[in-house]
Structure formats: structure tokens, C-alpha cells
Enzyme design. Structure first.
Site, PDB file in Angstrom:
ATOM      1  N   GLU B  46       0.869  -1.164   0.000  1.00 21.58           N
ATOM      2  CA  GLU B  46       0.000   0.000   0.000  1.00 21.58           C
ATOM      3  C   GLU B  46       0.914   1.224   0.000  1.00 21.58           C
ATOM      4  OE1 GLU B  46      -2.877  -0.047   3.180  1.00 21.58           O
ATOM      5  OE2 GLU B  46      -3.417   2.061   2.847  1.00 21.58           O
ATOM      6  N   ASP B  57      -6.139   9.480   9.962  1.00 24.29           N
ATOM      7  CA  ASP B  57      -4.892   8.892  10.419  1.00 24.29           C
ATOM      8  C   ASP B  57      -4.504   9.345  11.816  1.00 24.29           C
ATOM      9  OD1 ASP B  57      -3.808   7.170   8.262  1.00 24.29           O
ATOM     10  OD2 ASP B  57      -4.150   9.003   7.092  1.00 24.29           O
ATOM     11  N   TYR B 169     -11.417  -4.064   2.444  1.00 26.03           N
ATOM     12  CA  TYR B 169     -10.581  -3.552   3.528  1.00 26.03           C
ATOM     13  C   TYR B 169     -11.443  -3.478   4.790  1.00 26.03           C
ATOM     14  CZ  TYR B 169      -6.908  -0.489   5.575  1.00 26.03           C
ATOM     15  OH  TYR B 169      -5.908   0.044   6.352  1.00 26.03           O
TER      16      TYR B 169
END
Ligand SMILES: Cc1ncc(COP(=O)(O)O)c(C=O)c1O
Ligand SMILES: Cc1ncc(COP(=O)(O)O)c(C=O)c1O
Lengths: 382, 260, 382, 260
Positions: B46, B57, B169
Site C-alpha cells: 500500500e 490517520d 478492507y
């Protein structure tokens, strides 16, 4: 008011990770239902009236008007409890939080006014409260940091990025995604994923609705021009909502260093598509404004739509003009404006007597908040 | 190389899938780091294209993004670095939607493809908003990986599994990226739910940092994505070799789980 | 309202040097006439409504009431323009100043709220403004010093005596005696020579008159108890004026270190006879209170009279109880009270459940001002 | 010794009257200072009884009062210091009303009398408020000196002149006590108005500090009161002799004016 699509022309939407989709959907549903429920509306109206001090006045400015050759009327959001229009929004969202059964309330803040308002509503409803605030803003709006703490909120300084409002929103989103089941994220402006831009505009439309009625009483008709400052754009959206179907010309005033409408291009951040200061690649630019509340590179999606459809004209003014506008209003009318609404005033001062604002114009301006939070900063400039 | 095809193939060999993450441009030698990851046993990589406002994040990837941007990294520079690097595994771009939108869907997808990237993860494009991108990406042979979260309801999860390409995912926990001492209980639960919904490879990410954690997750999923646990040492100056060694440890952890 | 004698039982009067007698007489005449003139009353009412934000709300405190076992209603003077009841008084005096044709407006201030209000009214009417403020208060109420300056007022720090409110009054009197022909001295409380105590009480009675009407709407009758803090005593006098002819028990709360009624003896200072903290010889004692606005060794003469005639009960509370009262109200109701009215609240908190304030009592308390000016000081205490 | 009788007598001799002021207790040797003033040619002395809140005084007398109070000065200590000092001229107490009121009119008046003081000035007792005190003071043979200001209207001035005892105190300017570089125009004007109203001695005070100023004022009045210009050097440490010399200079200034 029926449900909203979440789109304002090409703008708006819900650009969020899957983890936040259910919460946004839950909020959309809660708000849609509440907004149509007479009991909710009555409870909110009661709070706004008996707790927050609504309706706020529409105040004539005899001395400044004479100097400028116009008739200036100020919608006095500075007189609300906590000192800005932000209270209108947070009380609505706090009620919804109770409805949704969540015990925790988080918020981002720039100028600190939304943080103070959120901490206030949280205290009033017994909710736990955390407010995210950029480190730069923690410094320049110290008074509001103290106020939030006294109100029992935890203020978390944010040290990432430009350490201002946009980073505080990022950090609040990070909190929210980790706490969404117990937490309502109380966004402070008409930004964020659907339903926020719509919901916050509806919660703020009381400003415009009141002002229109009051202007009719005072002027016997609608004003020629309606002006409000635009950071995320909630006070402006609430104000304009009351005048969109009149002949009044609507003017939104941005900070020169944060003019997302004036100099931004379409983009997506913080959950919706709108106009955005960014570079060629799409990296978000840092806004630069003396006013923490307008120090934001984006703008609510409905403003982007109003700009695209020419429903509202957007202009911008620089820091110096803003500081003199604060002083001028203080010295002529005894009213200490916050730096944010002083942008609207600075434009009015500059435009008076030009084609934009010919002599004799009647002007309604939203004075979105009081300047107490800014005086230490302003005195430092002397 | 097509991502999903490759992952299915590996899975059919009984292999648990390992997808390490590297922030493009985090250091001068970031491509070397990527290569070391491959050498350490990565099945795909990735590649983060750094964004100024990585709202999903945690501190490590935020820092990694900020460091990369401060070095002048742009999407174009990441693509240029990758072009011709021939890392030997499928590459999945991970970035925020504004970079995609600003470039234009088609242009961005083509840029990905021409640098050898075959798939993309755009975490702030939820199901409703991603359809247009998915279609234009597909035109350029870019597979769009969709994400599911612990709170994603069943009907929605079905749609996600249906539309996702490359793999699905699984965001293992409610929160942002970042290493955590304990594996979230939600990780295994979500993996199990996803596996019940789809035959597509299911990879879990968020909060997986140690070989043991990777092994534990892989018991219920097809593999794992590891990001912060690798970017932390990179930020702290670890050599590409030592990062490769970390990947190798993760690989060993996973290989213990391998079911015949 | 007919002319007033200037006496409240044994108290009041006009103890001034001859140089000030004509100015006091002129003011007395101007106010007497104005107060009977419908045009003056209408102009003042208009200003109070459209500029200052009156009427202010009477706000329920659901969470704190439940904790205390009473029903507490707050008269929200904190929501007025400039943030305290002081604005009611200064607008009236500014109008009178215009009537008397004087171009200059001076004031003393303790907490700075009266100074800010005076500077505000001066700006609104285009009057030159000087505010005297003790050096101690300049420090602990810095925000308000900045506000006054932005409003165009000159703030003159006073370094004599205890460097607090009483010394600021001395200094203002010194200015006034030298400038009386061009200057109106805008006293900030129900103190000073006749006509001030009477005039200021009349200008503040809007607080009590509104509260009584609002309490009747909410309670269907008068409250059991009406509470206000007492420094000079203007917010209390204005409040009590509205309830004197009801059955409500009236309670004035002084600062322990400035309890002129509680521990003072009759004396004469600042132009009138009242109760006063002083030593055996008649030297005025220094008051000591955390709240600048109550840091005053005297009290308005009408309060001395009300105390003597048992019309009002006076009590006092200490600094610590006051600080916790601020915090408690902030955390339960989201309202940040100034330290001054927090005295009233501290007494209510202590008295709740005792014979003074039995469970189920209905209580109206005047929240005379907002706490923004105090937060820096309070945070410093943490 | 009666004040008014004495002043009339001196005036009839063609002498311009000089009344210096000293703050009681300003220094250990304050009675010596008073004596030096007498030796320098004072016709009477004004003795300040320091008050905590001297709202009608400028910086010098404020400081003098504060210094005296800080030394522990009380009305009783001033009286005690004066008792038996036998300064040889009439003494006029000057103080604020609260000290009088707190002691009680009668008690205060008797205390004055028993310490050899024969008159009193209470500047914050205007005409309307002073009647009671005047009566009770008179009982103790204390003359009450009333004050008139430049803004005092004629009818009021008549009443003041009528009721004042000792002399009429003309407050020469609108303002507080204190030396000023220029004599206020209002001083002569007020003196002239007062002289037209009364046969009682008219003494002017406030803002008179130099021999020339004293002489100029004395041209239209019967004499002057000088306070701050004498207390400033006392505060700065001047010896009693040098203060006496200052008084002597004032005396000389006045004597030049003396009309046959
Ligand atoms: C007083 C005031 N006005 C305006 C703003 C800008 O927000 P908005 O554009 O949402 O009204 C702020 C934000 O903090 C504010 O405090
Ligand atoms: C908010 C507030 N309340 C009360 C007071 C005390 O004044 P008063 O006793 O005249 O109401 C002050 C004085 O500054 C004040 O600012």
C-alpha cells in the site's frame, strides 16, 4: 421542512469513512424528525428565548450611519448568551444529542466562540464535553480557553498542520471516529458531511428570520443590502436564509487570507465538496487571518452554491481594514465587535458611497459576536 | 498485475496475505524501503500518497505525511519514483479524495496506472460518494478497494463487498490508524462478518502491529495491512533493511497461521 | 415620580464641597424633570430595548435547582450590552448629560463593568470619557481596561489609598470638582451625594420591575425570596425596588470583607451618610474582596435605611464560597457569572435547605453580570 | 483666643492675613514646624487632621495625610500634641466630616476646644448639611469657617458669608488643593465677590504658593491660606526652620500689599 438531499448544486455531500456513515445517517434522521416535530421546535425556541436571550435586537447605528451616508442596522448576535450566534446552533445540537441518547459532546473551535457555546450547552444538558482547538488559536483566544475550562469542558490543543481551525476539525473527526457510538460531534458551522451544512443553516436561520421581521418593522420593507461575514459560513447562511426570497442584495465577506469563495477552487475536505484554498495538487492551503474564526481555507457548500448561482455576492477584506472597523464601531457606537463580523463592517465602510453601496442604502449587517475575546490581541497591536 | 487476481491466487495457495504500507516520499530511499518490504514477504504494497489533512490517520501516519510533504512530495513525484521501479508485487495507492478530485478522476486513475499502481483506497469516499470514481478508475484498470467498519450494517456491508475490487478492507476498529498494544475485539468480529459476506479477499487493517497480532487477525481474515508499526521506525531513522526485517517477522507470524 | 428629598431615613444627604453643590442641584433638577417627561422615558426605553438588549430574561436553572431543592430563577443582566446591569444606569445618565449640554463624561470603576458601560454610553453619544480605576483593579480586571480603551475612553489608574474602588471615587471627585462645568460625573452605583442614590436606583428599577412581571408569568405569583449582591448596591436597589411592595423576602448579599451593612457603622464618605467600614476614629477601612465590584467599604444610603427598617435582610459570604459558586453555576447551567453576583448565589447555595431557604422555595436572583472579566483571575487560582 | 476677633483686629491694623497649613502628625516635629510658621509671621494656623480619604485634596496633601496616618496619627494624637503647645496664634482645625461625625459633634468640638483650637473647617459639609455641626460647635466656642467656591451663586454666597464664623474661606479655583504655576483668574474674581458680600475677613486658599501669588491675591482679599506649597518641602525633609523661612517670604510678599 422536508428532508434534504445533502447536495447544494454541485456541492455538499457526505465524504466520510464508512465508520462515520451510520452516525451521519442517525443524525440526519434525528434532525429531520426533530425539525418537523412541534415539541422539539417549542423546546428549542424556549431555550433560545429564556436561556440564550433571543430575539436579539436590530440596532440602529446613528453616528456611524451618518458618517457613512447609509442607514446601518446591526443584528445583535453579540447580545446572546456566550456572545455569538454559535449558541443558536449548539442548543439545537445538544437537544438532538439528548434525543439520540449520547452522553458525550465534542466540538472543534477556532475563535473559541463555538467551543464556549458547545461547553455551555454541554453543561446545561449535563454532557461530557471535549473541545479541540488549534494551538495558535489557544494562544490568541486565551479568554475563551479559560471560559471553556470553567464550564467544565476539556480543551485539547491541536498541534498538527497549521494549528488552527482546519486542524481542530481534523482532530475532532479523529476523536469522533473512535467514539461515535457515545459521542455527538457538534460541528460549529455549515461545513462537514450531510446533514451538518443543512442542519446548521436551519438552526441559524433564526438570525435571518428575526432580522427580516425586525427590518420590516423599522424600515417598512426589506433592506437594500444584507451583509455577513463568512468563515465556515454559519452566521451568513442563517442570515441569508431569511432574505433569500426578498429583493435584498446579499453580500458575504471573507477574510482576504481565507477567501475560499473568492480564491478557492472546488475540492473535498471535512466531509463535503465545496470551494477550498488548495494548491495545484489538492493539498489544502493554510488560511491566514487575524480572526481565528475566519482562519479557515474552506467554506460551507451552500455558499459555494450561492456563489455559483449568483444568489450571493462574495467579497473579502484584509486584516488592517478589519482592525480599524472594530475601532470605528467601538468609538462611534459603543459596540465592541468580534474580529469576524468586523470583516462585514470593514466591507461596508469601504463600499459606502460607491456603486456597491450608494448613499442612502439601508443595510442589515449581522454582528455575529462580541469582541471581548479579541481585545487583548487588539491592544497588543497598538 | 491485477491485485484481486493475485491475492486470490495467493490465498488459494493457503497463504495469509500481508500488505505493508509505506508513505510515498517519506524519505529519499522510500522506494528501497518498499523493496525491502517486498523482500521481507509482502504480497502487495500500500503506497500512501501524502495529503495535508489526513483526518483518518493517527499520529504516526500524520507525521509521515507531514514529513513527506515537507520534502516536497507530490502525487506526481510519488508516481515518478515508482515508474520503472518494478517492485514485483501489486501496488495499491492510498490517498484522500481531494487529491483525486483535484487532479480529475480520469487523470488521476491514468497516472496511477502509468506508474504501475493497480488499485486505490480512498478512505473518505464512502459507498454513496465513490461510484463515479470507481467507474472511471475501472476504465484505467484501477481497482477500487472499499472499506467496511465495525459499525457498518449488514445491508451496507453486502453492497461494499459486492462493489469492492482488489480486496475488501476491514477497518478493524473504530478509530484512526495507529499501533495499539492490544488488538481490538472488533477486528476479529468484523473479519468474521466480512468473510460471511464475501468470497473476495478480506484484509484487516488499523491497529495491527506485531506478528502475534497479525497471526491472531489472520485466523479469521485473509490477511492484514500494517502501516503505523512500520512507519514509526522509518520516521525514527531505521534502515530499509531493518524495516524489511520487521516485515519478515510479520510474515513469519502469518505463516504460522497458514491453514493448509 | 416626584422629586426626592435625598434622605433615606437617617441616611443619604449631600455632603459635598460648595464647588459641587451647583452641579448636584443641576443634576437633581435635570433628572427630576426628565424622569417625569414621557419623551425622556421613551427615548431611554428605546435605547434600553434596541441598544442594550432589554428586557433581559428570567432564566430557570433546572439542574442547579434540582440539586439545591429550590426553584431558582436568574434575572439575566449578564445578557445586556456590555454584560452587566451597569448599562441601565449609564444610558440614563448619558441622556441627562446631553440634556445638560455637557461634553465630558467621567466615571469611577471597580470591576470595570461600570467603566466599560460608561465608555460605551460616551461613545454612543459622542462624549469625551475618562474612567478612574484603582491600580489593584486595573490589574485584576485587565480585560475591561482594554475594552474601555478600545471604546475610546481614557483609563486613569489610581494609586492612592487602597488602590481600589473607593480611591477611584475619590479621584473622580477630584476631577469633577475641577471640571464640573463641562463634565458630568457618572457615578456607577447608588452612592454619592443626592441625587445619585435616588437617580441610580430609579434607573436600575427596570431590573426589578421586569423581574417581577416575569416571575408572575412563570410562577403565577411573587417569588418567596429575592436575592441580589450588594457592593454600592445598585443592582440590588434596582431589583428590590420592584419587589418592595410584595411579600417576597429580600436578601442583599455583601462580600465578607466589604460588609458595610453587616459590620459597618454610620459615617459619611463620598457625599452621603450611610453605613461604612471604618475604625474608631472614622478613618475609612479598606475592604477586601475577591470581587473588585464589591471591594468597597461603603454601601448606598438606601440600603442602610432598608437595613435599619428591616425591609431587607443583609448577609455576607466569603471569597471561597464565591469561587465555588461561579464554578458550580458554570458546570450545572452553562452560565458564567461575574464574581459579584456569585456572592448572591453562594448565599443561596449555603442557605438552601435551611430555615433561610426551605426546600421548595422559589428564588429570584439578579445575575448582575457575566464572568468574562473574571476568568483569567479564576484560572489563576487553580 | 477667638479667631474672627483676632483676624478683624489684625486687618484693622492694615495687615494682610497669612494662614499657613500644617498636617497634624506629618512628622515627629510637626509642632515645631507649626511654631516656625508662627515665627515666620503666620496670623493663624490651619491644622489638618488627616483623613484616609481626602477627596478634596491634591497629591501633596493626600501624601501628607497618608504619611501622617502611617505614623499612627489620630485626631486624639493631634489634640494631645497641641495641648499645652501654646503657639500664640489662633488655631483652625481642618478635617473631613466623617472624623467629626464618628466622634460625635459635641465630643469633637470639645476635643478641639480643649486642645486650644478655636475654629474648624469641614470642606465636605456644604451649607445644607453643616447647620447642626455649626450649632454644636458654637456651644463649645468653636467657630465654623464656611467655604465659598467660584461657582457658588450669589444667594448662596450671601448665606455662607452670613453663617460663616472666623472668616470666609474662598476656594480660589475649581479644583483640589495643590500648588500651581499660575494663579487662577477665578481667585481674584471670587475674592472680589466675597468682599462685596461681607465684612467678615475673606481668606483665599487653593493654588496659592509663592509670595507673588500671595501678594496678588491679597490685593482683593484679606489674606491667604497656603498649604501644599509648605507641605511639599516638609514631605521632602525640609527643616522646620526652612519652612519658617518660606512662611516669612510669604509674609514679606503680603506685607508689600499692605494698604495703609
Ligand atoms: C463571532 C463569530 N463570527 C463568525 C464566525 C465564523 O463562523 P461562521 O462563518 O460559521 O459564522 C465565528 C467563528 O468562530 C465567530 O466566533
Ligand atoms: C456585575 C456586577 N455586579 C455588581 C456590582 C456591584 O455594584 P452594585 O452593588 O452597585 O450593583 C458590580 C460592580 O462593578 C458589577 O460589575
Amino acid at each position: 421542512m422536508s428532508e434534504h438531499s445533502g447536495r447544494f448544486g454541485d456541492f455538499g455531500g457526505r465524504y466520510v469513512p464508512e465508520a462515520l456513515v451510520p452516525a451521519c445517517a442517525e443524525l440526519e434522521k434525528a434532525f429531520s424528525e426533530a425539525w418537523q416535530a412541534p415539541e422539539f421546535r417549542a423546546e428549542l425556541d424556549g431555550l433560545l428565548r429564556t436561556y440564550a436571550g433571543r430575539p436579539t435586537e436590530l440596532t440602529e447605528c446613528p453616528r456611524l450611519s451618518e458618517e457613512l451616508g447609509i442607514r446601518l442596522l446591526l443584528k445583535r448576535e453579540d447580545l446572546t448568551h456566550t456572545g455569538s450566534h454559535k449558541i443558536n446552533n449548539v442548543l439545537g445540537q445538544a437537544l438532538l444529542t439528548r434525543t439520540m441518547g449520547k452522553p458525550r459532546f465534542i466540538a472543534e473551535t477556532g475563535a473559541g466562540q463555538h467551543g464556549v457555546a458547545a461547553a455551555t450547552a454541554a453543561a446545561r444538558f449535563g454532557l461530557e464535553c471535549v473541545v479541540y482547538m488549534g494551538e495558535v488559536d489557544v494562544e490568541r483566544q486565551e479568554l475563551n480557553v479559560f471560559r471553556m475550562r470553567l464550564l467544565g469542558a476539556e480543551v485539547r490543543p491541536v498541534s498538527s498542520g497549521s494549528r488552527t481551525l482546519k486542524d481542530a476539525i481534523n482532530e475532532a473527526l479523529r476523536d469522533w471516529v473512535a467514539s461515535v457510538e457515545s459521542t455527538h460531534y457538534c460541528i460549529g458551522s455549515v461545513v462537514g458531511p450531510h446533514p451538518y451544512p443543512w442542519m446548521v443553516r436551519e438552526l441559524q436561520r433564526v438570525v435571518g428570520d428575526e432580522a427580516r421581521g425586525q427590518a420590516r418593522d423599522l424600515l417598512g420593507g426589506d433592506p437594500d443590502v444584507v451583509v455577513a461575514c463568512v468563515g465556515g459560513g454559519s452566521n451568513a447562511a442563517g442570515t441569508f436564509a431569511g432574505f433569500l426570497d426578498t429583493d435584498a442584495r446579499l453580500v458575504g465577506v471573507e477574510a482576504e487570507g481565507g477567501a475560499a469563495v473568492g480564491r478557492g477552487v472546488p475540492g473535498v475536505v471535512h466531509g463535503s465538496k465545496s470551494l477550498l484554498l488548495q494548491d495545484e495538487e489538492g493539498q489544502i492551503a493554510e488560511a491566514h487571518s487575524i480572526s481565528a474564526g475566519l482562519d479557515y481555507p474552506g467554506v460551507g457548500p451552500e455558499h459555494a452554491h450561492w456563489a455559483a448561482s449568483d444568489a450571493v455576492r462574495y467579497v473579502s477584506v484584509g486584516d488592517d481594514a478589519v482592525v480599524s472597523a472594530v475601532r470605528r464601531l467601538a468609538r462611534t457606537e459603543g459596540i465592541l465587535a468580534a474580529l469576524e463580523p468586523a470583516h462585514a463592517l470593514a466591507w461596508i465602510i469601504a463600499a459606502s458611497g460607491t456603486d456597491e453601496l450608494p448613499a442612502g442604502s439601508t443595510v442589515v449587517m449581522t454582528l455575529s459576536g462580541r469582541g471581548d475575546k479579541d481585545v487583548a490581541h487588539l491592544i497588543g497591536l497598538e | 498485475m491485477q491485485l484481486e487476481a493475485r491475492l486470490r491466487e495467493l490465498r488459494s495457495q493457503g497463504r495469509k496475505l500481508l500488505v505493508p504500507y509505506v508513505t510515498g516520499g517519506i524519505r529519499d530511499d522510500w522506494v528501497d524501503i518498499a523493496r525491502a518490504m517486498v523482500d521481507g514477504g509482502a504480497d502487495a504494497l500500500e503506497i500512501g500518497i501524502p495529503f495535508s489533512d489526513p483526518a483518518m490517520d493517527g499520529p504516526t501516519i500524520q507525521e509521515a505525511s507531514a514529513v513527506a510533504l515537507a520534502r516536497g512530495t507530490t502525487p506526481a513525484s510519488v508516481f515518478a519514483d515508482l515508474r520503472g521501479a518494478d517492485l514485483g508485487v501489486p501496488l495499491v495507492a492510498m490517498t484522500y479524495y481531494n487529491l483525486v478530485f483535484r487532479a480529475g478522476h480520469q487523470r488521476f486513475a491514468e497516472a496511477l496506472a502509468s506508474s504501475g499502481i493497480c488499485a486505490a483506497i480512498v478512505p473518505d469516499l464512502c459507498l454513496e460518494e465513490s461510484r463515479e470514481w470507481e467507474a472511471e478508475a475501472a476504465q484505467a484498470n484501477i481497482e477500487t478497494v472499499l472499506l467496511a467498519a465495525p459499525v457498518t450494517p449488514d445491508d451496507r456491508m453486502a453492497a461494499i463487498c459486492e462493489r469492492s475490487r482488489g480486496f475488501v478492507y476491514g477497518v478493524g476498529l473504530m478509530g484512526v490508524t495507529g499501533a495499539r498494544p492490544e488488538l481490538a475485539a472488533s477486528t476479529a468480529e468484523l473479519a468474521t462478518r466480512l468473510k460471511a459476506h464475501t468470497d473476495r479477499p478480506v484484509l484487516m487493517g488499523f491497529g495491527i502491529s506485531t506478528p502475534d497480532q497479525a497471526a491472531e487477525v489472520a485466523a479469521s481474515a485473509d490477511g492484514v495491512i500494517v502501516a503505523s508499526a512500520l512507519m514509526r521506525p522509518v520516521l525514527d531513522g531505521a534502515s530499509s533493511e531493518s524495516v524489511g526485517a520487521l516485515v519478515q517477522q510479520l510474515r513469519s507470524g502469518l505463516d504460522q497461521t497458514t491453514t493448509g
